[in-house]
Design an enzyme around this catalytic site. Structure first.
Site, PDB file in Angstrom:
ATOM      1  CD  GLU A 174      -2.592  -1.133   2.229  1.00  0.00           C
ATOM      2  OE1 GLU A 174      -2.070  -0.831   3.414  1.00  0.00           O
ATOM      3  OE2 GLU A 174      -3.821  -2.098   2.780  1.00  0.00           O
ATOM      4  CD  GLU A 290      -4.184  -7.884   1.357  1.00  0.00           C
ATOM      5  OE1 GLU A 290      -5.429  -6.992   1.794  1.00  0.00           O
ATOM      6  OE2 GLU A 290      -3.113  -7.080   1.284  1.00  0.00           O
TER       7      GLU A 290
HETATM    8  C1  XIL Z   1      -5.823  -6.314   8.280  1.00  0.00           C
HETATM    9  C2  XIL Z   1      -5.602  -8.593   9.104  1.00  0.00           C
HETATM   10  O1  XIL Z   1      -7.098  -9.540   8.136  1.00  0.00           O
HETATM   11  C3  XIL Z   1      -6.548  -7.653  10.547  1.00  0.00           C
HETATM   12  O2  XIL Z   1      -6.853  -8.717  10.890  1.00  0.00           O
HETATM   13  C4  XIL Z   1      -5.848  -6.610  10.518  1.00  0.00           C
HETATM   14  O3  XIL Z   1      -6.301  -5.930  12.403  1.00  0.00           O
HETATM   15  C5  XIL Z   1      -5.017  -5.271   9.953  1.00  0.00           C
HETATM   16  O4  XIL Z   1      -4.754  -6.232   8.779  1.00  0.00           O
HETATM   17  N1  XIL Z   1      -5.031  -4.554   4.214  1.00  0.00           N
HETATM   18  C6  XIL Z   1      -3.012  -5.848   4.224  1.00  0.00           C
HETATM   19  C7  XIL Z   1      -3.688  -7.026   5.059  1.00  0.00           C
HETATM   20  O5  XIL Z   1      -2.256  -6.254   3.448  1.00  0.00           O
HETATM   21  O6  XIL Z   1      -2.737  -6.975   6.313  1.00  0.00           O
HETATM   22  C8  XIL Z   1      -4.382  -6.227   5.959  1.00  0.00           C
HETATM   23  O7  XIL Z   1      -4.701  -7.791   7.220  1.00  0.00           O
HETATM   24  C9  XIL Z   1      -6.277  -6.029   5.035  1.00  0.00           C
HETATM   25  C10 XIL Z   1      -5.793  -4.378   4.733  1.00  0.00           C
END
Ligand code: XIL
Length: 378
Positions: A174, A290
């Protein structure tokens, strides 16, 4: 392969086959289309996603955690059946790996790697350089003079620890957020603050040095929809990728996170596919890293809600599966029981969210059918 299954596994498959047939009978015909029934000597079973994806030259997997896989046997069984690649939800992030500046704790991530290996799964690393999930000691100690060595030490140690065993690493996560107004649309992070824009290129070079075999990925969110923010993200990201590839940075793939919104109809297939194709034309592969569909603002009615979520998966995958550079699709979780969206995007009515492919009892939902059908149609 099924013939050598232990009796308990075969009876489980038969039960799930019956349950799946029941679900199919309830499905809108549009979603049944493309659902392939694979019959063998253990009655009707529906081919798991990992096998369906492999047949199409792709990988399918999901984020999962040590606690979920170690402590929840039914979840573990469904996860190993459906997933061909594992990405730890937490265990390779700084806050878990680095309890202090001098200590690296690989216990949980080592267990997950071993779990993946014993279940013929590949293993993804997430993530090396991110602005979130940084431990308190980092915020207290990082500054202009020590952040380069902090980043170098982290990447070299972590990637080196898993060298040759990781399919792909999200090296930088990100880095783009244009509406903050930074040059190049870069997100204002401690990395940018202390190291300048070059931190991204540097991170990839260190990772490539530590594991020349791993696919090195820049992972980004906010890329999918047709709105001012997402189109600014796509524009800034493409410019960054052009600069990185032109300067021979060892970057191999774009990770598009694809956190989708159930009631958002603004995915423009032509524009999104053109963007993916522009990225691929730089010699990069594409990974959907994701994928999930938030039902936060959808109607309470569960059949209606599940149907909109499934249609959103189907619509997105119809677009992205057209891209020849796509190599893998991972959902951010497999079962509604463990979705991060129950905390990050809860429903105002307080009812449990249903963004993923299996419900809280690990039954395949319409979303599962939509994803399996999309693979079938590729
Ligand atoms: C999220 C996890 O799923 C949560 O449990 C945690 O509290 C925060 O991070 N983008 C990403 C992931 O790259 O690492 C994030 O994962 C969700 C958004």
């Amino acid at each position: 392969m099924k013939a050598d299954l232990p009796l308990s596994r075969r009876s489980f498959l038969r039960t799930s086959g019956i349950a799946a047939s029941w679900v199919m009978a309830k499905m809108p015909l549009s979603l049944v289309d493309g659902l392939k029934i694979v019959r063998d000597n253990s009655n009707a079973i529906i081919e798991p996603l990992r096998e369906r994806a492999t047949r199409k030259g792709l990988l399918y997997g999901a984020a999962a955690s040590f606690t979920q896989l170690r402590n929840d046997a039914p979840f573990r069984s469904h996860y190993t059946k459906e997933c061909g690649i594992l990405v730890p939800e937490f265990e390779l992030k700084w806050s878990t790996l680095r309890p202090s500046k001098t200590v690296f704790n690989f216990k949980l991530s080592d267990w997950l790697l071993s779990f993946a290996q014993s279940n013929a799964m590949l293993f993804r690393g997430h993530t090396l350089v991110w602005h979130e999930d940084l431990p308190e000691w980092f915020h207290k100690t990082a500054n202009k003079t020590n952040t380069q060595s902090l980043m170098e030490k982290h990447i070299t140690t972590v990637v080196g620890h898993y060298a040759g065993k990781v399919h792909s690493w999200d090296v930088v996560n990100e880095p783009i957020l244009p509406w903050q107004g930074q040059p190049g649309g870069l997100r204002n992070t401690p990395w940018l603050k202390f190291l300048g824009p070059e931190y991204i290129k540097t991170a990839f070079h260190i990772a490539a040095e530590a594991d020349p075999k791993a696919i090195l990925v820049l992972n980004q969110n906010h890329l999918e929809y047709e709105n001012d923010g997402a189109s600014a993200c796509r524009k800034a990201l493409l410019a960054l990728l052009e600069k990185l590839t032109a300067s021979k940075t060892p970057i191999h793939a774009l990770g598009t996170q694809a956190h989708l919104i159930g009631n958002n109809r603004s995915l423009d297939h032509r524009k999104y596919c053109t963007f993916l194709n522009d990225v691929a034309s730089l010699g990069l592969k594409i990974i959907v890293t994701e994928l999930d569909v938030s039902d936060q603002h959808l109607p309470y009615n569960i059949p209606r809600r599940d149907s909109i979520v499934a249609e959103t998966y189907s619509d997105f995958l119809t677009a992205v599966l057209q891209e020849p550079a796509l190599i893998a699709i991972l959902t951010w979780g497999l079962s509604d029981k463990y979705t991060w969206l129950s905390r990050y995007a809860p429903r105002a009515d307080g009812f449990p969210v249903r963004p993923l492919l299996l419900d809280t009892q690990y039954q395949r939902k319409l979303a599962w059918t939509a994803v399996s059908g999309a693979f079938e149609k590729k």
